[in-house]
Scaffold this active site. Structure first.
Site, PDB file in Angstrom:
ATOM      1  N   LEU A   1      73.917   0.525 -34.296  1.00  0.00           N
ATOM      2  CA  LEU A   1      73.432  -0.275 -33.007  1.00  0.00           C
ATOM      3  C   LEU A   1      72.035  -1.445 -33.802  1.00  0.00           C
ATOM      4  CD1 LEU A   1      72.844  -0.207 -30.126  1.00  0.00           C
ATOM      5  CD2 LEU A   1      70.784   1.579 -30.005  1.00  0.00           C
ATOM      6  N   GLY A   2      71.911  -0.725 -34.962  1.00  0.00           N
ATOM      7  CA  GLY A   2      70.082  -1.564 -35.281  1.00  0.00           C
ATOM      8  C   GLY A   2      69.913   0.092 -35.945  1.00  0.00           C
TER       9      GLY A   2
ATOM     10  N   GLY B   1      65.009  -0.162 -37.462  1.00  0.00           N
ATOM     11  CA  GLY B   1      63.769  -0.823 -37.940  1.00  0.00           C
ATOM     12  C   GLY B   1      63.982  -0.337 -39.257  1.00  0.00           C
TER      13      GLY B   1
ATOM     14  N   MET C   1      62.142   2.885 -40.234  1.00  0.00           N
ATOM     15  CA  MET C   1      61.954   3.736 -41.116  1.00  0.00           C
ATOM     16  C   MET C   1      63.504   4.787 -41.567  1.00  0.00           C
ATOM     17  SD  MET C   1      58.327   5.494 -39.478  1.00  0.00           S
ATOM     18  CE  MET C   1      59.379   5.050 -37.910  1.00  0.00           C
TER      19      MET C   1
ATOM     20  N   LYS D   1      69.593   8.744 -35.381  1.00  0.00           N
ATOM     21  CA  LYS D   1      68.553   7.816 -35.881  1.00  0.00           C
ATOM     22  C   LYS D   1      68.582   8.236 -36.989  1.00  0.00           C
ATOM     23  CE  LYS D   1      66.044   5.957 -32.658  1.00  0.00           C
ATOM     24  NZ  LYS D   1      65.298   5.172 -31.641  1.00  0.00           N
TER      25      LYS D   1
ATOM     26  N   ASP E   1      53.272   4.435 -34.244  1.00  0.00           N
ATOM     27  CA  ASP E   1      54.482   3.322 -34.049  1.00  0.00           C
ATOM     28  C   ASP E   1      54.448   2.557 -32.448  1.00  0.00           C
ATOM     29  OD1 ASP E   1      54.973   0.915 -35.470  1.00  0.00           O
ATOM     30  OD2 ASP E   1      57.220   2.260 -35.840  1.00  0.00           O
TER      31      ASP E   1
END
Length: 646
Positions: free
Chosen positions: A23-24, A26, A28, A46, A138
């Site tokens: 999905l993509g 960031g 981390m 994740k 964050d």
């Protein structure tokens, strides 16, 4: 790299997750969409980036993330599980169907009212998490997801878990791992300075940056283009006061600028101060505007089964189709109470459409024989009686959910096409479309018991005991049936307001089952309405009521019960104009409010809650033999009497 990691994950976690795509991600983690093979639901996995994973203990990370996993709140995406795959720590979360706040900001379609509502959702998530001792660290638009008009915050506690799991505790996170646990554009000054003692005030600063950006459509330091320049700006630069850029009201402008204070001690003491500012006069709950969208009433499907007791089934199928369509922001759907007012009556379709102010009507029939079911449906244009669409479905009973979804989606497509042909107006791509239920019940007997419970629930006080029994049986067969939890909560509302149970017991059970329903499916408007009802009439907590009313109406703008509760809420706060507007909206949403006109209700004595007691003080009244006010009378009389009083 993407294919290699995806293949490795598929190989090592094949027994647990069915990976679909990346999905993509960031700084981390890398994010993958997968199916949970055991529970049959879609999730995201994740996986920490390899360069970050090298510097932490996977076992310690999994232990630390258990703190985040304890968070259960409607505005927080929960952590479901954590583990390790080939040396790479990972964690899982539910897959949220929607878009990120970043995507909505980029689209340029966010108005002030929407921004304030979403910011309040984020503030609620922060308030709850901070109370639980969890700091996000964050907060940024990418970590705020929007589904059905509600903002949910993801990755709570992950940055802290990564920091706590570092193998080398001698240096800073930034210097040792080369990764800032935070995002420069939203870092509090103390984070940017490398302070290791970060508390909840860092989240409030990030919320201030987020609020500034949502309300002005520009970052407070938009002219700073590099990470170093942004960090320097957070440390020493002063943004233009938000009140000079946009008119958002004094209370909101003040709280945003206080959040952006360089000194943590100058910021608000808690996220609840943010909610108090957003709740200031002028930011009231409002009814959704009446857009130029197709309108429809779903008439009760006729029971053609040999057994007349299958009436519950035909009514249930009708209501389920209505509920799916009601999720679609591109349609205006008449409330169930309005459509079912015509059940068994021989009334001309055009007359029904005029009474309900709709342009189309769906009628149909249900015939059930054993484990087979036949559903016929036709969509009619009210103006000329022309049939716009029709179909019939002859299936196994276990296919009933697919039938409901197919009918709802066929109707939605047909209505949008008709609108375009008639007016030239194309469907708005930004509105939410019809969706299927998030998790259909696996046990068909549980579903039948649920439909029986709904059937009895609509008999109001006459069916409250039977409704409770049916919902309890549904949950005995399938404990994670979210809608059945909401239905059981609703039955306790009737049992409590009719003194069939002591109010303390009834409302405690109502709260427990409504909260359980939302933990299983956060997109149930009735569960939010019920919690709002308890908050206002039992807890006397107007702020909590408003939170739930907002969510209920964001999910189902035409929910007559939530609209009427919002009217009462405005009245208690002295917002006469807002109360009148919501009362009119409730009357328009439900013809049953117009039809029922008892001579007394909760506002009949000149103040909110002036009728017989429902709140905590009702416990004593109940023991003394007096009966709390009828919930049905509250809703029926309230709309009429509140409008007259205003």
């Amino acid at each position: 790299m993407t294919t290699d990691l995806l293949d490795r994950l598929r190989a090592s976690l094949a027994t647990t997750y069915d990976f679909e795509r990346e999905l993509g991600g960031g700084g981390m983690s890398r994010v993958f969409v997968a199916g949970d093979t055991r529970l049959g639901r879609k999730i995201v996995v994740k996986v920490l980036n390899p360069e970050l994973a090298e510097g932490i203990s996977a076992q310690r990370f999994e232990r630390e993330i258990q703190i985040a996993a304890r968070l259960q709140h409607p505005n927080i995406v929960p952590v479901l599980s954590a583990g390790e795959s080939e040396g790479l720590p990972f964690y899982t979360m539910p897959f949220v169907r929607g878009e990120s706040l970043r995507a909505q900001l980029a689209s340029g379609r966010m108005d002030t009212r929407t921004a304030l509502r979403l910011l309040a959702d984020v503030a609620r998530a922060l308030a709850y998490a901070h109370d639980e001792g969890v700091v996000h660290r964050d907060i940024k638009p990418e970590n705020v997801l929007i589904a059905d008009g509600i903002a949910v915050v993801t990755d709570f506690g992950i940055a802290k878990a990564i920091d706590a799991a570092r193998l080398d505790r001698g240096g800073s996170t930034i210097t040792q791992l080369g990764t800032a646990l935070g995002t420069p554009a939203y870092m509090a000054p103390e984070q940017a300075a490398g302070d290791t003692d970060i508390d909840q005030r860092a989240d409030l600063y990030a919320w201030g940056v987020l609020a500034y950006e949502c309300l002005t459509h520009a970052h407070p330091f938009a002219d700073k283009k590099t990470a170093r320049a942004l960090i320097t700006a957070h440390l020493v630069a002063q943004p233009t006061p938000i009140g000079e850029r946009v008119d958002v009201g004094a209370a909101v402008a003040d709280i945003v600028m206080r959040c952006l204070a360089k000194d943590p001690h100058a910021r608000p003491r808690s996220a609840r101060a943010l909610l108090a500012a957003l709740d200031a006069p002028g930011e009231a709950v409002a009814a959704a505007p009446q857009l130029n969208v197709p309108s429809i009433a779903i008439l009760p499907f006729v029971n053609l089964s040999a057994d007349a007791e299958n009436e519950y089934f035909s009514d249930g199928i009708t209501e389920e189709i209505l509920n799916v369509l009601a999720q679609d922001r591109g349609l205006r759907v008449a409330a169930r109470s309005s459509s079912f007012a015509f059940k068994g009556q021989k009334v001309d379709l055009q007359a029904i459409a005029e009474r309900l102010h709709v342009g189309t009507l769906l009628e149909g029939s249900v015939r059930r024989a054993g484990n087979r079911v036949r559903v016929s449906a036709q969509l009619v244009n009210a103006d000329d009686g022309y049939q716009l669409w029709s179909d019939h479905y002859d299936r196994e009973l276990t296919d009933i959910f697919a039938i409901q979804d197919e009918i709802a989606n066929a109707i939605a497509v047909t209505l949008r096409k008709a609108l375009h042909e008639r007016t030239g107006i194309a469907a708005d791509k930004d509105v939410r479309r019809v969706t299927t239920r998030s998790r259909p019940p696996a046990n068909i007997e549980a579903y039948e018991s649920y439909l029986k419970g709904r059937f009895q629930l609509h008999r109001r006080a006459d069916g409250m005991h039977e409704a409770r029994a049916h919902f309890e049986r549904a949950l005995a067969l399938e404990p994670d049936f979210a809608e059945a939890h909401a239905g059981l909560a609703n039955s306790y509302l009737w049992l409590g307001t009719h003194a069939a149970l002591p109010p303390a017991e009834a409302f405690a059970r109502l709260r427990r089952h409504a909260e359980q329903a939302l933990s299983l499916d956060p997109y149930l408007p009735d569960a939010h309405y019920l919690l709002g009802y308890v908050a206002l009439w039992y807890d006397w907590d107007a702020a909590a009521c408003e939170r739930h009313v907002r969510r209920a109406l964001a999910l189902q703008a035409n929910n007559a019960d939530a609209l009427m509760l919002a009217a009462y809420l405005h009245f208690t706060k002295g917002r006469r104009d807002d109360a009148l507007a919501m009362t009119e909206a409730a009357l328009n949403a439900s013809q049953s409010f117009r039809a029922r006109a008892p001579r007394h209700g909760p506002l009949s004595r000149g103040k909110a809650g002036g009728g017989a007691p429902i709140g905590r003080r009702a416990d004593r009244t109940s023991r003394e033999g007096s009966r709390p006010a009828d919930h049905g009378r509250h809703r029926a009389a309230g709309a009429r009497q509140l409008r007259r009083r205003l």
